[in-house]
Structure formats: C-alpha cells, structure tokens
Write a protein that holds these residues in place. Structure first.
Motif, PDB file in Angstrom:
ATOM      1  N   ALA A 179       0.814  -1.220   0.000  1.00 38.24           N
ATOM      2  CA  ALA A 179       0.000   0.000   0.000  1.00 38.24           C
ATOM      3  C   ALA A 179       0.843   1.264   0.000  1.00 38.24           C
ATOM      4  O   ALA A 179       0.366   2.345  -0.374  1.00 38.24           O
ATOM      5  CB  ALA A 179      -0.935  -0.009   1.203  1.00 38.24           C
ATOM      6  N   TYR A 180       2.110   1.139   0.412  1.00 39.06           N
ATOM      7  CA  TYR A 180       3.017   2.290   0.440  1.00 39.06           C
ATOM      8  C   TYR A 180       3.958   2.296  -0.765  1.00 39.06           C
ATOM      9  O   TYR A 180       4.951   3.016  -0.777  1.00 39.06           O
ATOM     10  CB  TYR A 180       3.832   2.278   1.733  1.00 39.06           C
ATOM     11  CG  TYR A 180       2.973   2.311   2.975  1.00 39.06           C
ATOM     12  CD1 TYR A 180       2.421   3.501   3.439  1.00 39.06           C
ATOM     13  CD2 TYR A 180       2.683   1.139   3.665  1.00 39.06           C
ATOM     14  CE1 TYR A 180       1.625   3.529   4.575  1.00 39.06           C
ATOM     15  CE2 TYR A 180       1.883   1.158   4.805  1.00 39.06           C
ATOM     16  CZ  TYR A 180       1.350   2.352   5.245  1.00 39.06           C
ATOM     17  OH  TYR A 180       0.551   2.375   6.365  1.00 39.06           O
ATOM     18  N   ASN A 181       3.631   1.455  -1.759  1.00 38.94           N
ATOM     19  CA  ASN A 181       4.441   1.346  -2.983  1.00 38.94           C
ATOM     20  C   ASN A 181       5.880   0.906  -2.686  1.00 38.94           C
ATOM     21  O   ASN A 181       6.818   1.320  -3.369  1.00 38.94           O
ATOM     22  CB  ASN A 181       4.452   2.667  -3.766  1.00 38.94           C
ATOM     23  CG  ASN A 181       3.112   2.940  -4.425  1.00 38.94           C
ATOM     24  OD1 ASN A 181       2.361   2.019  -4.724  1.00 38.94           O
ATOM     25  ND2 ASN A 181       2.806   4.210  -4.637  1.00 38.94           N
ATOM     26  N   GLN A 182       6.020   0.069  -1.671  1.00 39.36           N
ATOM     27  CA  GLN A 182       7.324  -0.489  -1.339  1.00 39.36           C
ATOM     28  C   GLN A 182       7.355  -1.964  -1.755  1.00 39.36           C
ATOM     29  O   GLN A 182       6.379  -2.688  -1.549  1.00 39.36           O
ATOM     30  CB  GLN A 182       7.602  -0.349   0.160  1.00 39.36           C
ATOM     31  CG  GLN A 182       7.708   1.098   0.612  1.00 39.36           C
ATOM     32  CD  GLN A 182       8.007   1.235   2.089  1.00 39.36           C
ATOM     33  OE1 GLN A 182       7.957   0.278   2.847  1.00 39.36           O
ATOM     34  NE2 GLN A 182       8.341   2.446   2.503  1.00 39.36           N
ATOM     35  N   PRO A 183       8.452  -2.415  -2.371  1.00 41.00           N
ATOM     36  CA  PRO A 183       8.490  -3.760  -2.949  1.00 41.00           C
ATOM     37  C   PRO A 183       8.714  -4.867  -1.918  1.00 41.00           C
ATOM     38  O   PRO A 183       9.491  -4.722  -0.982  1.00 41.00           O
ATOM     39  CB  PRO A 183       9.671  -3.687  -3.916  1.00 41.00           C
ATOM     40  CG  PRO A 183      10.578  -2.665  -3.313  1.00 41.00           C
ATOM     41  CD  PRO A 183       9.690  -1.658  -2.646  1.00 41.00           C
ATOM     42  N   ILE A 184       7.998  -5.961  -2.131  1.00 41.32           N
ATOM     43  CA  ILE A 184       8.174  -7.187  -1.344  1.00 41.32           C
ATOM     44  C   ILE A 184       8.490  -8.300  -2.338  1.00 41.32           C
ATOM     45  O   ILE A 184       7.727  -8.535  -3.280  1.00 41.32           O
ATOM     46  CB  ILE A 184       6.914  -7.525  -0.539  1.00 41.32           C
ATOM     47  CG1 ILE A 184       6.587  -6.389   0.442  1.00 41.32           C
ATOM     48  CG2 ILE A 184       7.101  -8.843   0.210  1.00 41.32           C
ATOM     49  CD1 ILE A 184       5.263  -6.560   1.152  1.00 41.32           C
ATOM     50  N   LEU A 185       9.606  -8.964  -2.151  1.00 44.92           N
ATOM     51  CA  LEU A 185      10.033 -10.040  -3.055  1.00 44.92           C
ATOM     52  C   LEU A 185       9.532 -11.388  -2.549  1.00 44.92           C
ATOM     53  O   LEU A 185       9.512 -11.645  -1.345  1.00 44.92           O
ATOM     54  CB  LEU A 185      11.561 -10.085  -3.157  1.00 44.92           C
ATOM     55  CG  LEU A 185      12.305  -8.779  -3.435  1.00 44.92           C
ATOM     56  CD1 LEU A 185      13.798  -9.053  -3.523  1.00 44.92           C
ATOM     57  CD2 LEU A 185      11.798  -8.108  -4.697  1.00 44.92           C
ATOM     58  N   THR A 186       9.159 -12.239  -3.484  1.00 40.30           N
ATOM     59  CA  THR A 186       8.868 -13.639  -3.163  1.00 40.30           C
ATOM     60  C   THR A 186       9.927 -14.504  -3.834  1.00 40.30           C
ATOM     61  O   THR A 186      10.077 -14.465  -5.061  1.00 40.30           O
ATOM     62  CB  THR A 186       7.475 -14.061  -3.643  1.00 40.30           C
ATOM     63  OG1 THR A 186       6.485 -13.247  -3.010  1.00 40.30           O
ATOM     64  CG2 THR A 186       7.203 -15.517  -3.304  1.00 40.30           C
ATOM     65  N   ILE A 187      10.668 -15.244  -3.008  1.00 41.60           N
ATOM     66  CA  ILE A 187      11.718 -16.127  -3.510  1.00 41.60           C
ATOM     67  C   ILE A 187      11.437 -17.518  -2.962  1.00 41.60           C
ATOM     68  O   ILE A 187      11.668 -17.799  -1.785  1.00 41.60           O
ATOM     69  CB  ILE A 187      13.117 -15.658  -3.061  1.00 41.60           C
ATOM     70  CG1 ILE A 187      13.361 -14.211  -3.526  1.00 41.60           C
ATOM     71  CG2 ILE A 187      14.199 -16.580  -3.602  1.00 41.60           C
ATOM     72  CD1 ILE A 187      14.667 -13.615  -3.020  1.00 41.60           C
ATOM     73  N   GLY A 188      10.900 -18.377  -3.802  1.00 43.39           N
ATOM     74  CA  GLY A 188      10.489 -19.683  -3.304  1.00 43.39           C
ATOM     75  C   GLY A 188       9.362 -19.522  -2.306  1.00 43.39           C
ATOM     76  O   GLY A 188       8.329 -18.921  -2.585  1.00 43.39           O
ATOM     77  N   GLN A 189       9.564 -20.033  -1.085  1.00 45.31           N
ATOM     78  CA  GLN A 189       8.570 -19.929  -0.022  1.00 45.31           C
ATOM     79  C   GLN A 189       8.767 -18.693   0.856  1.00 45.31           C
ATOM     80  O   GLN A 189       7.957 -18.424   1.740  1.00 45.31           O
ATOM     81  CB  GLN A 189       8.644 -21.184   0.863  1.00 45.31           C
ATOM     82  CG  GLN A 189       8.349 -22.485   0.145  1.00 45.31           C
ATOM     83  CD  GLN A 189       6.912 -22.541  -0.332  1.00 45.31           C
ATOM     84  OE1 GLN A 189       5.983 -22.218   0.391  1.00 45.31           O
ATOM     85  NE2 GLN A 189       6.732 -22.963  -1.582  1.00 45.31           N
ATOM     86  N   MET A 190       9.825 -17.958   0.617  1.00 43.61           N
ATOM     87  CA  MET A 190      10.207 -16.851   1.491  1.00 43.61           C
ATOM     88  C   MET A 190       9.806 -15.512   0.898  1.00 43.61           C
ATOM     89  O   MET A 190       9.894 -15.291  -0.314  1.00 43.61           O
ATOM     90  CB  MET A 190      11.728 -16.881   1.719  1.00 43.61           C
ATOM     91  CG  MET A 190      12.269 -15.732   2.550  1.00 43.61           C
ATOM     92  SD  MET A 190      14.071 -15.837   2.765  1.00 43.61           S
ATOM     93  CE  MET A 190      14.631 -15.593   1.071  1.00 43.61           C
ATOM     94  N   GLU A 191       9.368 -14.608   1.790  1.00 44.98           N
ATOM     95  CA  GLU A 191       9.140 -13.223   1.404  1.00 44.98           C
ATOM     96  C   GLU A 191      10.269 -12.354   1.932  1.00 44.98           C
ATOM     97  O   GLU A 191      10.788 -12.592   3.022  1.00 44.98           O
ATOM     98  CB  GLU A 191       7.804 -12.702   1.965  1.00 44.98           C
ATOM     99  CG  GLU A 191       6.590 -13.170   1.193  1.00 44.98           C
ATOM    100  CD  GLU A 191       5.342 -12.402   1.593  1.00 44.98           C
ATOM    101  OE1 GLU A 191       5.340 -11.786   2.686  1.00 44.98           O
ATOM    102  OE2 GLU A 191       4.372 -12.429   0.823  1.00 44.98           O
ATOM    103  N   VAL A 192      10.649 -11.350   1.140  1.00 47.87           N
ATOM    104  CA  VAL A 192      11.706 -10.425   1.537  1.00 47.87           C
ATOM    105  C   VAL A 192      11.141  -9.015   1.484  1.00 47.87           C
ATOM    106  O   VAL A 192      10.746  -8.535   0.419  1.00 47.87           O
ATOM    107  CB  VAL A 192      12.935 -10.530   0.607  1.00 47.87           C
ATOM    108  CG1 VAL A 192      14.026  -9.565   1.078  1.00 47.87           C
ATOM    109  CG2 VAL A 192      13.460 -11.955   0.561  1.00 47.87           C
TER     110      VAL A 192
END
Length: 243
Positions: A179-192
């Motif tokens: 919602a704040y236009n900040q990126p969240i990565l999905t790598i396999g089962q993990m979120e970054v």
C-alpha cells in the motif's frame, strides 16, 4: 529427317535424365548437424523443431531457400534469429531473445515487458526466472505499447530493482508493491521486505550474501526483513521470522 528426330529425342532424353538425377541428388542432401546458440528460452531441440520441422525441413536446399526468400517465423519471446549455412550438411542457428524484465497478469494472459517498459509479448506461459509484478494500478494493457502504470515512479523503481537483481543473479518469483508502494520479493517460499528503495544496492548485496550462505531459506515459509537495514550497522534491521 528420321535420324534428326532420333537425335533430338536422344538429347531430350539425356536432358530429362540429367534433370531428374540432379533433382534426386538435391532433394537427398540433408543437414546432418544443427548447432543452436543465444537463447535462454528455448533448448536446442525446441529450436530445431521450430525451424527445421516437416518432412523436408532438414533438406539443405529447401531450408536455405526458405530462410532467404521467406519472412522469418514469429517465435514467442524471440526478437529474431539468424541461420548460417556452413556447407550443405551443417547449419548454425543464432537466436536473439527479447529483453524481458518482468510480466503482469491481464485478461487471463501474462503480458511481458522490456527494459523500456514496452509490452513485447502476450502468452499463457510463465517464463522461469522472470518476476511477476503485482500491486500496481494498471490501465488497458496493449501489446507493443508502454505498460500503462498510473505512477511512473513505480515503473522506474521496477526497472532499477530488476536490473540490480539481475546483477546479483537473484531469481525472484514475484515483486509485489504494498500500500506504500514499497516492494516485497517472493523467492520460493520466502518473502523479503525491502522497505523503501533507498540503499537498495546494499540491501540486495546483503540478500545475495544471505542466500549464498543459507540457500535453504528459499524453502522455508517465512519473512526476511531488510527494510531497516543500514550500511553503518551491518547487524541492524535484519530479521527472519517463520510463518
């Protein structure tokens, strides 16, 4: 007169025989070796099937004439290709992949875009190693047109982020903007969680070190928090919580 006709018939017969023999020889010459390079999207076998298919597809003369006289085939995710004939038995295929940095979902299709933000491909196929971009407000997505992003700054951040990920050779399944236009990565089962785009190079450098030292994290359902990471204190702002 009779001898003249017989002579003409003989010459005609020889000409027909030579023509038929030449045709048989030409049609029997087949490409024995095909080398393929340049593509990360297609295997050598897939490329051969696409470009030299059919009963006469590997005939040297027909393959040469097709390549020289006909427009090149439109192949998904391929900008163009070049066929170099090294004699009648060896052909070299050089493939130039389209430059793709990510894709969005639109109307039950995956729309792939390049470094310039141009939508270059529409497909039902997911490409391995290309991130799925979500969380953006999109307008009507049209092939060969710029990706209609409401906030152009987000797209600049996407390009910067994907280029940095490519530099560190970090394969990402998804890049989601919150919602704040900040990126969240999905790598396999993990979120970054990366937080804002400030100090992004250092954050991705740390992420690369973590994944190199602990590759098993990809298979653990959890969240790696890098949003508060600071260069001045390499122990600050790095946490991992299992879900």
């Amino acid at each position: 007169m009779r001898k003249t006709n017989e002579k003409q018939h003989m010459i005609l017969g020889i000409a027909v025989a030579v023509f038929l023999l030449t045709a048989i020889l030409v049609l029997s010459v087949r490409i024995q070796t095909i080398t393929v390079s340049g593509s990360s999207r297609y295997s050598a076998e897939q490329a051969k099937e696409l470009l030299f298919s059919g009963r006469m597809g590997k005939n040297s003369v027909i393959a040469y004439l097709r390549d020289r006289l006909n427009p090149h085939k439109q192949i998904p995710f391929v900008e163009d290709y070049k066929i170099v004939f090294h004699g009648p038995f060896h052909a070299e295929v050089i493939i130039y992949d389209k430059s793709i940095v990510g894709y969005v979902s639109y109307m039950s299709s995956y729309m792939y875009f390049d470094r310039e933000g141009i939508v270059v491909e529409s497909s039902g196929r997911k490409l391995e190693g290309v991130p799925w971009i979500t969380g953006m407000d999109l307008g009507r997505v049209v092939l060969y047109q710029p990706l209609p992003v409401a906030d152009s700054r987000i797209f600049e951040e996407i390009l910067n982020l994907t280029q940095q990920l490519s530099l560190y050779e970090i394969l990402v399944d998804q890049i989601r903007f919150d919602a704040y236009n900040q990126p969240i990565l999905t790598i396999g089962q993990m979120e970054v969680i990366l937080g804002n785009m400030g100090n992004i190079d250092s954050k991705l450098s740390v992420l690369n070190d973590i994944l190199t030292d602990q590759p098993q994290l990809r298979e653990i359902r959890g969240t790696l928090e890098l949003g508060d990471y600071s260069e001045t204190n390499d122990r600050a702002g790095i946490t991992f919580k299992k879900k």
